[in-house]
Enzyme design. Structure first.
Site, PDB file in Angstrom:
ATOM      1  N   THR A  18       0.820  -1.212   0.000  1.00 55.00           N
ATOM      2  CA  THR A  18       0.000   0.000   0.000  1.00 55.00           C
ATOM      3  C   THR A  18       0.853   1.262   0.000  1.00 55.00           C
ATOM      4  O   THR A  18       0.418   2.309  -0.453  1.00 55.00           O
ATOM      5  CB  THR A  18      -0.940   0.024   1.222  1.00 55.00           C
ATOM      6  OG1 THR A  18      -0.154  -0.144   2.415  1.00 55.00           O
ATOM      7  CG2 THR A  18      -1.960  -1.086   1.151  1.00 55.00           C
ATOM      8  N   ARG A  22       8.543  -2.521   1.503  1.00 54.70           N
ATOM      9  CA  ARG A  22       9.083  -2.468   2.864  1.00 54.70           C
ATOM     10  C   ARG A  22       9.640  -3.828   3.249  1.00 54.70           C
ATOM     11  O   ARG A  22       8.958  -4.851   3.125  1.00 54.70           O
ATOM     12  CB  ARG A  22       8.007  -2.045   3.868  1.00 54.70           C
ATOM     13  CG  ARG A  22       7.532  -0.627   3.666  1.00 54.70           C
ATOM     14  CD  ARG A  22       6.489  -0.239   4.685  1.00 54.70           C
ATOM     15  NE  ARG A  22       5.970   1.096   4.418  1.00 54.70           N
ATOM     16  CZ  ARG A  22       4.951   1.644   5.078  1.00 54.70           C
ATOM     17  NH1 ARG A  22       4.352   0.984   6.041  1.00 54.70           N
ATOM     18  NH2 ARG A  22       4.537   2.856   4.775  1.00 54.70           N
ATOM     19  N   SER A 113       7.635   4.381   7.132  1.00 55.20           N
ATOM     20  CA  SER A 113       6.585   5.086   7.874  1.00 55.20           C
ATOM     21  C   SER A 113       6.736   4.917   9.379  1.00 55.20           C
ATOM     22  O   SER A 113       7.721   5.337   9.960  1.00 55.20           O
ATOM     23  CB  SER A 113       5.214   4.614   7.392  1.00 55.20           C
ATOM     24  OG  SER A 113       4.179   5.399   7.954  1.00 55.20           O
ATOM     25  N   HIS A 114       5.761   4.276  10.011  1.00 54.15           N
ATOM     26  CA  HIS A 114       5.706   4.155  11.465  1.00 54.15           C
ATOM     27  C   HIS A 114       6.430   2.916  11.978  1.00 54.15           C
ATOM     28  O   HIS A 114       6.418   2.653  13.180  1.00 54.15           O
ATOM     29  CB  HIS A 114       4.244   4.099  11.901  1.00 54.15           C
ATOM     30  CG  HIS A 114       3.469   3.006  11.207  1.00 54.15           C
ATOM     31  ND1 HIS A 114       3.185   3.071   9.857  1.00 54.15           N
ATOM     32  CD2 HIS A 114       2.957   1.841  11.651  1.00 54.15           C
ATOM     33  CE1 HIS A 114       2.512   1.979   9.515  1.00 54.15           C
ATOM     34  NE2 HIS A 114       2.361   1.224  10.575  1.00 54.15           N
ATOM     35  N   LYS A 126       9.382   4.004  -1.946  1.00 53.20           N
ATOM     36  CA  LYS A 126       8.194   4.067  -2.795  1.00 53.20           C
ATOM     37  C   LYS A 126       8.362   5.161  -3.835  1.00 53.20           C
ATOM     38  O   LYS A 126       9.125   6.119  -3.647  1.00 53.20           O
ATOM     39  CB  LYS A 126       6.926   4.298  -1.970  1.00 53.20           C
ATOM     40  CG  LYS A 126       6.790   5.676  -1.350  1.00 53.20           C
ATOM     41  CD  LYS A 126       5.402   5.830  -0.738  1.00 53.20           C
ATOM     42  CE  LYS A 126       5.180   7.218  -0.159  1.00 53.20           C
ATOM     43  NZ  LYS A 126       3.793   7.414   0.302  1.00 53.20           N
ATOM     44  N   ASP A 277       4.546  10.602  13.141  1.00 52.94           N
ATOM     45  CA  ASP A 277       5.229   9.313  13.026  1.00 52.94           C
ATOM     46  C   ASP A 277       6.561   9.434  12.302  1.00 52.94           C
ATOM     47  O   ASP A 277       7.079  10.529  12.079  1.00 52.94           O
ATOM     48  CB  ASP A 277       4.325   8.312  12.310  1.00 52.94           C
ATOM     49  CG  ASP A 277       4.172   8.620  10.828  1.00 52.94           C
ATOM     50  OD1 ASP A 277       4.186   9.813  10.460  1.00 52.94           O
ATOM     51  OD2 ASP A 277       4.042   7.672  10.028  1.00 52.94           O
ATOM     52  N   ASP A 279       7.730   9.128   9.183  1.00 51.75           N
ATOM     53  CA  ASP A 279       7.913   9.938   7.978  1.00 51.75           C
ATOM     54  C   ASP A 279       7.023  11.173   7.935  1.00 51.75           C
ATOM     55  O   ASP A 279       6.993  11.884   6.937  1.00 51.75           O
ATOM     56  CB  ASP A 279       7.707   9.096   6.720  1.00 51.75           C
ATOM     57  CG  ASP A 279       6.275   8.632   6.527  1.00 51.75           C
ATOM     58  OD1 ASP A 279       5.562   8.483   7.541  1.00 51.75           O
ATOM     59  OD2 ASP A 279       5.870   8.395   5.384  1.00 51.75           O
ATOM     60  N   ASP A 281       3.617  11.570   8.183  1.00 48.46           N
ATOM     61  CA  ASP A 281       2.308  11.632   7.536  1.00 48.46           C
ATOM     62  C   ASP A 281       1.148  11.238   8.454  1.00 48.46           C
ATOM     63  O   ASP A 281      -0.008  11.306   8.052  1.00 48.46           O
ATOM     64  CB  ASP A 281       2.282  10.809   6.246  1.00 48.46           C
ATOM     65  CG  ASP A 281       2.518   9.318   6.461  1.00 48.46           C
ATOM     66  OD1 ASP A 281       2.699   8.889   7.621  1.00 48.46           O
ATOM     67  OD2 ASP A 281       2.522   8.583   5.455  1.00 48.46           O
ATOM     68  N   ARG A 282       1.448  10.845   9.690  1.00 55.14           N
ATOM     69  CA  ARG A 282       0.383  10.484  10.621  1.00 55.14           C
ATOM     70  C   ARG A 282       0.353  11.448  11.795  1.00 55.14           C
ATOM     71  O   ARG A 282       1.335  12.127  12.073  1.00 55.14           O
ATOM     72  CB  ARG A 282       0.567   9.046  11.132  1.00 55.14           C
ATOM     73  CG  ARG A 282       0.553   8.019  10.021  1.00 55.14           C
ATOM     74  CD  ARG A 282       0.654   6.612  10.556  1.00 55.14           C
ATOM     75  NE  ARG A 282       0.678   5.647   9.462  1.00 55.14           N
ATOM     76  CZ  ARG A 282       0.148   4.431   9.513  1.00 55.14           C
ATOM     77  NH1 ARG A 282      -0.446   4.022  10.616  1.00 55.14           N
ATOM     78  NH2 ARG A 282       0.210   3.622   8.476  1.00 55.14           N
ATOM     79  N   THR A 344      -8.221   1.024   1.885  1.00 55.67           N
ATOM     80  CA  THR A 344      -7.109   1.574   2.650  1.00 55.67           C
ATOM     81  C   THR A 344      -5.919   1.807   1.725  1.00 55.67           C
ATOM     82  O   THR A 344      -5.604   0.985   0.877  1.00 55.67           O
ATOM     83  CB  THR A 344      -6.716   0.604   3.783  1.00 55.67           C
ATOM     84  OG1 THR A 344      -7.816   0.500   4.701  1.00 55.67           O
ATOM     85  CG2 THR A 344      -5.490   1.083   4.517  1.00 55.67           C
ATOM     86  N   GLU A 363      -7.861   8.484   7.112  1.00 57.73           N
ATOM     87  CA  GLU A 363      -7.886   7.064   7.449  1.00 57.73           C
ATOM     88  C   GLU A 363      -7.849   6.920   8.966  1.00 57.73           C
ATOM     89  O   GLU A 363      -7.248   7.746   9.664  1.00 57.73           O
ATOM     90  CB  GLU A 363      -6.682   6.337   6.840  1.00 57.73           C
ATOM     91  CG  GLU A 363      -6.680   6.338   5.333  1.00 57.73           C
ATOM     92  CD  GLU A 363      -5.478   5.595   4.750  1.00 57.73           C
ATOM     93  OE1 GLU A 363      -5.616   5.076   3.637  1.00 57.73           O
ATOM     94  OE2 GLU A 363      -4.429   5.537   5.415  1.00 57.73           O
ATOM     95  N   GLU A 364      -8.454   5.860   9.464  1.00 51.58           N
ATOM     96  CA  GLU A 364      -8.475   5.634  10.907  1.00 51.58           C
ATOM     97  C   GLU A 364      -7.094   5.365  11.481  1.00 51.58           C
ATOM     98  O   GLU A 364      -6.877   5.462  12.680  1.00 51.58           O
ATOM     99  CB  GLU A 364      -9.412   4.473  11.249  1.00 51.58           C
ATOM    100  CG  GLU A 364      -9.170   3.181  10.471  1.00 51.58           C
ATOM    101  CD  GLU A 364      -7.881   2.493  10.807  1.00 51.58           C
ATOM    102  OE1 GLU A 364      -7.505   2.479  11.989  1.00 51.58           O
ATOM    103  OE2 GLU A 364      -7.235   1.967   9.892  1.00 51.58           O
ATOM    104  N   SER A 365      -6.131   5.057  10.607  1.00 50.87           N
ATOM    105  CA  SER A 365      -4.774   4.731  11.050  1.00 50.87           C
ATOM    106  C   SER A 365      -3.946   5.993  11.265  1.00 50.87           C
ATOM    107  O   SER A 365      -2.777   6.049  10.917  1.00 50.87           O
ATOM    108  CB  SER A 365      -4.093   3.804  10.041  1.00 50.87           C
ATOM    109  OG  SER A 365      -4.145   4.352   8.733  1.00 50.87           O
ATOM    110  N   LYS A 376      -1.102  11.925   3.166  1.00 50.28           N
ATOM    111  CA  LYS A 376      -1.583  12.371   4.464  1.00 50.28           C
ATOM    112  C   LYS A 376      -0.491  13.204   5.117  1.00 50.28           C
ATOM    113  O   LYS A 376       0.671  13.104   4.747  1.00 50.28           O
ATOM    114  CB  LYS A 376      -1.988  11.185   5.336  1.00 50.28           C
ATOM    115  CG  LYS A 376      -1.002  10.033   5.432  1.00 50.28           C
ATOM    116  CD  LYS A 376      -1.637   8.878   6.190  1.00 50.28           C
ATOM    117  CE  LYS A 376      -0.731   7.660   6.240  1.00 50.28           C
ATOM    118  NZ  LYS A 376      -0.830   6.841   5.029  1.00 50.28           N
ATOM    119  N   ARG A 496      -6.089  -6.699  11.831  1.00 52.78           N
ATOM    120  CA  ARG A 496      -6.757  -5.522  12.366  1.00 52.78           C
ATOM    121  C   ARG A 496      -8.264  -5.792  12.428  1.00 52.78           C
ATOM    122  O   ARG A 496      -8.861  -6.230  11.436  1.00 52.78           O
ATOM    123  CB  ARG A 496      -6.486  -4.298  11.506  1.00 52.78           C
ATOM    124  CG  ARG A 496      -5.003  -3.948  11.346  1.00 52.78           C
ATOM    125  CD  ARG A 496      -4.840  -2.499  10.928  1.00 52.78           C
ATOM    126  NE  ARG A 496      -3.528  -2.193  10.384  1.00 52.78           N
ATOM    127  CZ  ARG A 496      -2.420  -1.995  11.089  1.00 52.78           C
ATOM    128  NH1 ARG A 496      -2.465  -2.111  12.396  1.00 52.78           N
ATOM    129  NH2 ARG A 496      -1.277  -1.704  10.490  1.00 52.78           N
TER     130      ARG A 496
END
Length: 543
Positions: A18, A22, A113-114, A126, A277, A279, A281-282, A344, A363-365, A376, A496
């Site tokens: 996604t 990774r 990311s996280h 990416k 986080d 990178d 984006d969260r 997602t 997103e909920e994440s 994001k 999840r």
């Protein structure tokens, strides 16, 4: 130029998920592994010769080493110019902003990311397209196809370049420009939000703690929050990016951002708390002794967007991922705009944003964003909240409770079972699907199953179809349970489980989500037989 043509053979499993490819650092450190994938990206593209490429990452271990390799492959493949963040740093949303501002052909972002960093941690890469967003599936499929047939890659035989000083240098015939990683992004934020109002908020004594988690947003937060907006020195904690994120897990949730949570739930807590986080984006949003779920945060931002300069003229629409709660849908209905439900993955928002069909998305994440970039954006969400707080002059808790009183509360939680045996997780999902024909009409207490499905999505812009995006069990009272296997980890599987129930009664809005959802949690465990298949009697993380 001294270009080497190096023979190679494909590596199995170089399929972008996604958010890119990774793997563990040690996987990327294998001879030819990174080179193969980068060349596969370029082999899948056309028309980039002489064009501009953006490169940067979250500063995790192996970031600068990988950038030197990418630059030499880009030069050998005849890119004309590369913009690189100083010291190899660029947050993911900042990279998107740079791509868009400088009309680059695309960009390569280095991040997992996280996920944890360091020599034993994770690494990721990416490709983002010219709109600044993650490559869509047709592009990532083409990259993967190239990675499975590659026989050689091109590499400029040249010394490494100095990434520590801003300025321009040459790498063969390609120009390399080392840029301030914060400048373009900060400029964009000033256009979207009322920095004067936020300055006045801090001048009046407003208190904030921002946890950068020793990740990429530390420099961004210090420049914007402390320097430009006047937040007191020390507002930003853990603000120096480290290759291993200080040994922590750079995921801004109640479990991994425990230091910040302790501060906001402690005595003399600041009025506002936030974290981002690895990178950038969260985001996580906290008030005094109060946690705002990402789903509620998206809904509150949408309902209050008119209070900010960048969104004062209104929203074209809202988009949310399928597992994200329906709180935003209720705001969209009140505003008489569309709310799109997508799979997602931020790439699914790109077409909607480009077509002007959506303005805010989330997103909920812990990811929220808008049409200002095509990723994001964690710090953007924090600034959005600060703008709302400056205008409304209310606490975070009061704003959220007033929102629930107007729109109702969507009780919501996500239960993560991390590092589950991949085969066991897949068996659980198969067990669920096999029950779908018998579940409709079945009742547990006050909950009766209305329908079950495996979510699929037809993109309203390009009509592309994405299937197998999550198993949904929907009840007649509009509550639901969703099961997904995450694609963001590097080992095993993460199961999840998403739980949601709507409550209109204001007298019940104070309830803890785990209490309000207790019966749904029990139903989910019973239907999926989670303990049987995972061996776990409780989730790894609850948000």
């Amino acid at each position: 130029m001294n270009i080497q043509i190096i023979s190679t053979i494909p590596f199995a499993g170089q399929k972008p998920g996604t958010s890119g490819l990774r793997k563990k650092v040690k996987v990327f450190q294998q001879p030819h592994y990174l080179e193969n994938f980068v060349q596969a990206i370029f082999n899948s593209l056309s028309g980039f010769q002489g064009q501009t490429l953006v490169v940067g990452g979250d500063g995790r271990y192996y970031n600068q080493t990988a950038i030197q390799t990418i630059l030499k492959i880009a030069a050998a493949n005849h890119f004309g110019r590369v913009l690189v963040g100083q010291n190899g740093l660029l947050s993911t949303p900042a990279a998107s902003a740079v791509i868009r501002k400088h009309q680059a052909f695309g960009g390569i972002i280095l991040s997992a990311s996280h996920n944890p960093g360091g020599p034993q941690g994770d690494f990721g890469i990416k490709y983002n397209i010219s709109n600044g967003g993650p490559a869509p599936e047709k592009v990532t499929d083409a990259i993967f196809a190239q990675s499975q047939t590659i026989t050689e890659y091109r590499l400029l035989n040249s010394p490494d370049i100095d990434l520590s000083q801003c300025g321009q240098t040459q790498l063969g015939e390609m120009s390399v420009e080392i840029i301030d990683p914060v400048a373009d992004y900060a400029e964009l934020m000033e256009k979207l939000f009322d920095f004067n109002a936020i300055r006045q908020l801090f001048q009046a004594g407003f208190t904030l703690r921002y946890d950068a988690m020793h990740a990429i947003t530390g420099p961004y937060a210090k420049v914007i929050l402390e320097n430009k907006l006047g937040a007191p020195t020390g507002t930003v904690m853990n603000g120096i990016p480290l290759e291993d994120f200080g040994g922590g897990h750079p995921d801004p949730n109640l479990t991994y951002a425990h230091d910040l949570v302790a501060i906001l739930y402690g005595a003399n807590a600041p009025q506002f708390g936030a974290a981002s986080d690895g990178d950038g984006d969260r985001n996580m949003i906290l008030g005094q002794h109060f946690f705002v779920t990402p789903s509620d945060s998206l809904a509150v931002l949408a309902a209050n967007a008119h209070l900010t300069p960048g969104y004062r003229s209104g929203l074209a629409g809202i988009a949310r991922s399928m597992p994200t709660s329906k709180a935003a849908d209720r705001v969209a209905q009140a505003l008489n705009i569309n709310c799109f439900e997508t799979p997602t993955g931020w790439k699914f928002f790109g077409n909607l944003l480009d077509a002007g069909q959506a303005t805010l998305c989330g997103e909920e994440s812990f990811g929220t964003g808008s049409n200002h970039v095509r990723e994001k954006d964690g710090l953007w969400a924090v600034l959005f909240w600060l703008n709302i707080l400056a205008v409304r002059q209310q606490s975070v808790e009061t704003i959220v409770y007033e929102h629930w009183a107007k729109y109702g509360r969507n009780f919501y939680s996500r239960h993560d079972y991390e590092d589950v045996d991949a085969q066991a997780a897949q068996t659980l999902m198969t067990h669920l699907v096999n029950q779908f024909s018998q579940l409709p009409g079945k009742t547990w207490g006050s909950r009766t199953v209305a329908f079950c499905d495996d979510f699929s999505y037809t993109d309203p812009i390009d009509q592309s179809i994405s299937t197998n995006q999550g198993l949904r069990i929907n009840f007649q009272d509009d509550s639901r349970i969703v099961f997904r296997l995450s694609g963001t980890g590097t080992e095993g599987a993460t199961l999840r489980v998403y739980l949601e129930s709507f409550e209109a009664d204001v007298a019940k809005h104070h309830l803890d989500a785990q209490v309000a959802l207790a019966d749904l949690i029990q139903i989910a465990n019973e239907i999926a037989q989670i303990q049987k298949y995972t061996g776990r009697d409780k989730p790894s993380v609850i948000t």
